[in-house]
Design a protein around this motif. Structure first.
Motif: not given
Length: 146
Positions: A86-110
């Protein structure tokens, strides 16, 4: 690494988490999504937190985030990274960042999500002002480690 492995978006206001969490179906077995939200907080002098206001140097921020995503892809064998901030105003309980990653195995995504959020806070030219019921403060951020 190819351009079709990374999506970086800087958007005005809060993030629509379901939309920002969508990853392409490219045969990966593990997907991880990190969501950062504005949490309720109290300050001794400033009162209740109302919102966060993000500012950034967009051109440099995008360049830095692409570099971090590229490093994460190589380090953790990631198939795809999607980062929305996000840029700008983000009020309580709203998301300001989302990072999504995919990999062959879960450990690498985490590991990729953890790597991205930790280094983003150190390297990206994104600043956060805290808006309280009785004033404003600037977040001190996370210092770079040698």
């Amino acid at each position: 690494m190819t351009d079709d492995q990374i999506s970086i978006q800087l958007i005005q206001g809060p993030i629509d988490v379901p939309s920002a969490s969508i990853l392409p179906l490219i045969g990966c077995g593990g997907e991880c999504v990190f969501i950062g939200r504005t949490r309720p907080e109290e300050h001794n002098d400033q009162g209740s937190l109302i919102a966060l206001e993000y500012e950034c140097y967009e051109e440099m921020a995008k360049k830095t985030l692409i570099e971090l995503a590229t490093e994460s892809i190589h380090r953790f064998s990631i198939g795809y990274i999607r980062l929305t901030h996000s840029i700008g105003r983000v009020e309580i309980n709203n998301a300001s960042i989302v990072i999504a990653a995919s990999s062959m195995h879960r450990a690498d995504a985490f590991r990729s999500c953890r790597f991205m959020i930790d280094l983003l806070k150190q390297r990206a030219p994104i600043w956060k002002q805290e808006i309280w019921s009785h004033g404003t403060t600037w977040s001190k951020g996370v210092p770079l480690k040698p």
